[in-house]
Scaffold this active site. Structure first.
Site, short mmCIF file in Angstrom:
data_model
loop_
_atom_site.label_atom_id
_atom_site.label_comp_id
_atom_site.label_asym_id
_atom_site.label_seq_id
_atom_site.Cartn_x
_atom_site.Cartn_y
_atom_site.Cartn_z
N GLU A 25 35.68 55.45 42.84
CA GLU A 25 34.96 54.21 42.59
C GLU A 25 33.50 54.56 42.36
OE1 GLU A 25 35.49 51.05 45.46
OE2 GLU A 25 33.38 50.45 45.29
N GLU A 78 25.58 47.06 44.98
CA GLU A 78 26.29 46.42 46.07
C GLU A 78 25.26 46.00 47.11
OE1 GLU A 78 30.39 47.02 48.64
OE2 GLU A 78 29.51 48.72 47.57
#
Length: 207
Positions: free
Chosen positions: A197, A202
């Protein structure tokens, strides 16, 4: 090959509606995914902690010698380190996100993160005034107390190598967890996390 994922993620109580705003182009004429092409010059470089300075004053970010950041044992062809725009969404339309570029992950399974929302198939996403808005709402659906959208480019915008540029305005408040990230298209090495990933952005609301 990897595709883009955008989400408005809820962990705890939040206001009836919070939004994640995504504007294309990053203030430039063009923005999106780019891939390296032959020809031209390498230009400047920005890496590491210096990226944050760019958001305040782009001219304050120094040019970095490519020789200082190259992969160990690998010789770059500096004359080939230019970019060609291969995919972008400037959000220069109104209504739902472009179905030629975006799809949806739907449901309210918790997604491995104890998420409290049910992801809808576009009901929480809209485009207007050059901006994509993803809205988290306090409403019951499928046994969950909130709804939101998980927007994906999977199968419509997938790249092996390249550079991604995104401009986003994030919500604040405990319980929010917006993210823009990349997951494999083919999962060649197995289910998550074996195939990897790449997180572009984020942000947890308590930070």
């Amino acid at each position: 090959m990897r595709g883009l994922y955008w989400r408005r993620f809820i962990k705890r109580q939040l206001a009836p509606a919070l939004v994640l705003l995504l504007a294309a182009g990053c203030g430039k004429e063009e923005g999106g995914a780019a891939e390296p092409t032959a020809g031209g010059s390498s230009g400047g470089w920005r890496t590491g902690s210096q990226v944050s300075d760019a958001y305040v004053d782009p001219d304050a970010v120094p040019t970095i010698d490519p020789a200082g950041i190259k992969a160990k044992g690998f010789e770059y062809d500096y004359s080939a380190l230019t970019w060609e725009l291969v995919w972008s969404d400037e959000f220069d339309y109104e209504g739902a996100p472009d179905p030629e570029k975006w799809g949806y992950d739907v449901g309210g399974s918790g997604w491995g993160n104890h998420e409290l929302q049910n992801y809808t198939e576009g009901e929480n996403a809209s485009v207007a005034d050059g901006v994509l808005t993803i809205e988290a709402r306090k409403e019951t659906l499928g046994g969950m107390d909130y709804t939101s959208t998980r927007l994906v480019s999977r199968g419509k915008g997938d790249w092996l190598y390249g550079r991604i540029e995104v401009c986003a305005k994030l919500p604040s408040g405990r319980g929010t967890w917006p993210a823009i990230w990349m997951l494999p298209t083919d999962w060649a090495y197995g289910d998550w996390p074996a195939s990897g990933e790449i997180d572009i952005m984020e942000h947890v609301g308590y930070d």
